[in-house]
Design a protein around this motif. Structure first.
Motif, PDB file in Angstrom:
ATOM      1  N   VAL A  75     -76.614 -49.522  35.884  1.00 49.74           N
ATOM      2  CA  VAL A  75     -75.108 -49.337  35.219  1.00 49.74           C
ATOM      3  C   VAL A  75     -74.603 -50.678  35.448  1.00 49.74           C
ATOM      4  N   ALA A  76     -74.551 -51.104  36.107  1.00 47.63           N
ATOM      5  CA  ALA A  76     -73.829 -52.606  35.380  1.00 47.63           C
ATOM      6  C   ALA A  76     -74.140 -53.013  33.970  1.00 47.63           C
ATOM      7  N   VAL A  77     -75.272 -53.119  33.867  1.00 46.52           N
ATOM      8  CA  VAL A  77     -75.668 -53.658  32.091  1.00 46.52           C
ATOM      9  C   VAL A  77     -74.789 -53.204  30.846  1.00 46.52           C
ATOM     10  N   GLY A  78     -75.720 -51.211  32.209  1.00 40.63           N
ATOM     11  CA  GLY A  78     -74.917 -50.638  30.521  1.00 40.63           C
ATOM     12  C   GLY A  78     -72.885 -50.596  30.508  1.00 40.63           C
ATOM     13  N   ARG A  79     -72.720 -50.445  31.180  1.00 39.12           N
ATOM     14  CA  ARG A  79     -71.349 -50.401  31.675  1.00 39.12           C
ATOM     15  C   ARG A  79     -70.928 -51.912  30.964  1.00 39.12           C
ATOM     16  N   ALA A  80     -70.910 -53.529  31.254  1.00 38.17           N
ATOM     17  CA  ALA A  80     -71.274 -54.007  30.571  1.00 38.17           C
ATOM     18  C   ALA A  80     -70.723 -54.714  29.373  1.00 38.17           C
ATOM     19  N   THR A  81     -72.152 -53.882  29.154  1.00 37.91           N
ATOM     20  CA  THR A  81     -72.409 -53.291  27.041  1.00 37.91           C
ATOM     21  C   THR A  81     -71.111 -52.410  26.705  1.00 37.91           C
ATOM     22  N   GLN A  82     -71.224 -51.519  27.181  1.00 35.45           N
ATOM     23  CA  GLN A  82     -70.155 -50.994  26.919  1.00 35.45           C
ATOM     24  C   GLN A  82     -68.645 -51.084  26.830  1.00 35.45           C
ATOM     25  N   ILE A  95     -63.097 -51.397  32.422  1.00 33.34           N
ATOM     26  CA  ILE A  95     -64.776 -51.069  32.197  1.00 33.34           C
ATOM     27  C   ILE A  95     -65.215 -52.626  32.889  1.00 33.34           C
ATOM     28  N   ALA A  96     -64.879 -53.458  32.199  1.00 31.89           N
ATOM     29  CA  ALA A  96     -65.767 -54.998  32.374  1.00 31.89           C
ATOM     30  C   ALA A  96     -65.146 -55.554  33.381  1.00 31.89           C
ATOM     31  N   GLU A  97     -63.788 -55.021  33.968  1.00 36.68           N
ATOM     32  CA  GLU A  97     -63.568 -55.643  35.331  1.00 36.68           C
ATOM     33  C   GLU A  97     -63.957 -54.834  36.310  1.00 36.68           C
ATOM     34  N   GLN A  98     -65.084 -53.405  36.640  1.00 38.26           N
ATOM     35  CA  GLN A  98     -65.375 -52.588  37.676  1.00 38.26           C
ATOM     36  C   GLN A  98     -66.917 -53.960  37.104  1.00 38.26           C
ATOM     37  N   VAL A  99     -66.995 -53.509  36.441  1.00 39.08           N
ATOM     38  CA  VAL A  99     -68.653 -54.657  36.800  1.00 39.08           C
ATOM     39  C   VAL A  99     -68.187 -55.408  37.233  1.00 39.08           C
ATOM     40  N   ILE A 100     -67.117 -56.279  36.857  1.00 40.02           N
ATOM     41  CA  ILE A 100     -67.165 -57.127  37.341  1.00 40.02           C
ATOM     42  C   ILE A 100     -66.658 -57.802  38.888  1.00 40.02           C
ATOM     43  N   SER A 101     -66.205 -56.042  39.996  1.00 38.88           N
ATOM     44  CA  SER A 101     -65.702 -56.638  41.082  1.00 38.88           C
ATOM     45  C   SER A 101     -67.286 -55.615  41.784  1.00 38.88           C
ATOM     46  N   ALA A 102     -67.911 -55.054  41.059  1.00 41.15           N
ATOM     47  CA  ALA A 102     -68.516 -54.109  41.344  1.00 41.15           C
ATOM     48  C   ALA A 102     -69.748 -55.177  41.747  1.00 41.15           C
ATOM     49  N   GLY A 141     -77.576 -58.911  38.238  1.00 38.18           N
ATOM     50  CA  GLY A 141     -76.276 -58.161  38.569  1.00 38.18           C
ATOM     51  C   GLY A 141     -74.969 -59.691  38.231  1.00 38.18           C
ATOM     52  N   ASP A 142     -75.453 -60.640  38.635  1.00 39.37           N
ATOM     53  CA  ASP A 142     -74.714 -62.053  37.736  1.00 39.37           C
ATOM     54  C   ASP A 142     -74.530 -61.596  36.656  1.00 39.37           C
ATOM     55  N   LEU A 143     -76.165 -61.954  35.541  1.00 41.87           N
ATOM     56  CA  LEU A 143     -75.901 -62.089  33.848  1.00 41.87           C
ATOM     57  C   LEU A 143     -75.353 -60.783  33.587  1.00 41.87           C
ATOM     58  N   SER A 144     -75.068 -59.420  34.212  1.00 42.45           N
ATOM     59  CA  SER A 144     -74.125 -58.573  34.035  1.00 42.45           C
ATOM     60  C   SER A 144     -72.892 -58.830  33.653  1.00 42.45           C
ATOM     61  N   VAL A 145     -72.236 -59.448  34.438  1.00 46.44           N
ATOM     62  CA  VAL A 145     -71.150 -60.171  35.466  1.00 46.44           C
ATOM     63  C   VAL A 145     -70.488 -60.620  33.655  1.00 46.44           C
ATOM     64  N   HIS A 146     -71.648 -61.969  33.757  1.00 48.08           N
ATOM     65  CA  HIS A 146     -71.679 -62.457  32.463  1.00 48.08           C
ATOM     66  C   HIS A 146     -71.392 -61.450  31.141  1.00 48.08           C
ATOM     67  N   VAL A 147     -71.644 -61.488  30.805  1.00 42.34           N
ATOM     68  CA  VAL A 147     -71.293 -59.475  29.675  1.00 42.34           C
ATOM     69  C   VAL A 147     -70.273 -59.525  29.223  1.00 42.34           C
ATOM     70  N   ALA A 148     -69.931 -58.860  30.862  1.00 42.37           N
ATOM     71  CA  ALA A 148     -68.469 -58.417  30.716  1.00 42.37           C
ATOM     72  C   ALA A 148     -67.328 -59.571  30.352  1.00 42.37           C
ATOM     73  N   LYS A 149     -67.699 -60.900  31.090  1.00 39.61           N
ATOM     74  CA  LYS A 149     -66.562 -62.029  31.055  1.00 39.61           C
ATOM     75  C   LYS A 149     -66.615 -62.151  29.730  1.00 39.61           C
ATOM     76  N   VAL A 150     -67.387 -61.952  28.847  1.00 36.81           N
ATOM     77  CA  VAL A 150     -67.213 -62.084  27.768  1.00 36.81           C
ATOM     78  C   VAL A 150     -66.575 -60.917  27.202  1.00 36.81           C
ATOM     79  N   ALA A 151     -67.110 -59.919  27.474  1.00 37.91           N
ATOM     80  CA  ALA A 151     -65.958 -59.516  27.089  1.00 37.91           C
ATOM     81  C   ALA A 151     -64.478 -58.822  27.080  1.00 37.91           C
ATOM     82  N   ARG A 152     -64.416 -59.559  28.390  1.00 34.94           N
ATOM     83  CA  ARG A 152     -62.833 -59.733  28.991  1.00 34.94           C
ATOM     84  C   ARG A 152     -62.290 -60.613  27.998  1.00 34.94           C
ATOM     85  N   LEU A 153     -62.989 -61.941  28.084  1.00 33.54           N
ATOM     86  CA  LEU A 153     -62.219 -62.933  27.198  1.00 33.54           C
ATOM     87  C   LEU A 153     -61.881 -61.904  26.020  1.00 33.54           C
ATOM     88  N   ARG A 154     -62.220 -61.163  25.490  1.00 33.76           N
ATOM     89  CA  ARG A 154     -61.472 -61.036  23.245  1.00 33.76           C
ATOM     90  C   ARG A 154     -60.443 -59.973  23.629  1.00 33.76           C
TER      91      ARG A 154
END
Lengths: 215, 215
Positions: B25-32, B41-48, B94-107
């Motif tokens: 789920v985390a990989v899917g949402r981070a990509t979304q 959604i990025a924040e949700q991945v990071i906190s989950a 899970g950490d790597l999904s968070v990294h993807v979400a953080k790239v999303a959040r940065l932009r």
């Protein structure tokens, strides 16, 4: 019986220290290959990694035989499981050195790092090499205070990575896309080496005190 | 006694399967989040991710208590140590999904991925999500043939990564340095998720057959 047990455990930690020293050399040589465009040194780092992998297997076998034959409980059990994890992290640090060497190899006879970014890479690698060296010493000494101090070096690595991102994403970055991509990935590799060093230091604290430091 | 032991072991593998589903789920949402620029959604991945970390600790505690109380040998011992490693790899995924979400959040509210590179990221994430889903199923089924087949998906990931490098390093790359750096790092994160999936599949083969597949 117990004495044989502690001899075996010491021998596992001795092997871990040896691998850490090899990783320290690998990071140094990979950086040398990177900054000089020396393909031969890059190849040496890449082929030397097999020795680290082999030693990892030996440590795993020794740890398993200790677990099976001695049936340790509580603290001893946690120590052996911690050793199994530490060797996994050391192997990853070796792999990351290989990644650095492969970036170097890809640009031979050129140099992947533009001249004005050399100091940043030199600083990152110096921090990484110093941390790996400290880890090797820690594994041997099991010095808890020194292990806790390692986390501070990791902050220096984070700072260097922020600096390098600022430079390569600035509007007047003159080197184009390829060196920027190389530097972003190299920064990631050095950062991960530092992360693993901190994680191993935390495991040393745990082995000695039974508590994991909050990070 | 032995029955209680196998119940506990099954429960550990059940927990591993649950974490794998959360990583999926985390990989899917981070990509979304990445492809839509959705900061929430990025924040949700990071906190989950805290939930994955917490479950990791639970599994570790359960595995330790099994090791201490039941004193398993040979195959059982290797199974528990393999479970400890698998949970470590799942946590990293899970950490790597968070990294993807953080790239999303940065932009945010922008989107890090230029429109013409969206298909590449979609394919990378589809391969990664599929591999994590297979890992979850494998942990539950311990199906050795399916575990061995996972290595093929990893080749597809390597191919996608080569394609993306070719595009972002080509002379007519129109998007400048920042998206190129983002894409290089994102490619690295998805690739590492896939690597961990293969590694977990190999551990499942090892748990069932006692042999590690050659990679």
């Amino acid at each position: 019986m117990r004495e044989a047990y502690y001899d075996q455990l010491d021998s596992i930690f001795g092997q871990l220290g040896t691998i850490a020293r090899e990783v320290e050399v690998a990071v140094g040589r990979a950086t040398q290959a990177l900054l000089t465009g020396d393909g031969e040194i890059a190849e040496q780092v890449i082929s030397a990694d097999a020795s680290i992998d082999r030693q990892r297997e030996e440590i795993e076998d020794n740890a398993f035989s200790l677990l099976s034959l001695q049936q340790p409980v509580a603290g001893d059990l946690r120590t052996i499981v911690a050793a199994l994890r530490m060797v996994g992290e050391l192997e990853r640090m070796g792999d990351l050195s290989v990644h650095v060497a492969k970036v170097a190899r890809l640009r031979v006879p050129g140099v992947a790092v533009p001249p004005d970014m050399v100091p940043t890479i030199e600083q990152m690698s110096a921090v990484a090499i110093d941390m790996v060296g400290q880890v090797a010493a820690l594994i041997e000494s099991r010095d808890v205070d020194a292990a806790k101090a390692l986390a501070e070096d990791d902050e220096e690595m984070d700072r260097l990575r922020r600096v390098s991102f600022r430079e390569l994403l600035s509007n007047d970055w003159p080197h184009g896309v390829e060196p920027a991509v190389d530097l972003a990935l190299l920064g990631r590799y050095y950062e991960r080496i530092a992360d693993h060093a901190v994680s191993i230091a935390n495991r040393v604290v745990f082995v000695v005190t039974g508590e994991t430091p909050s990070s």
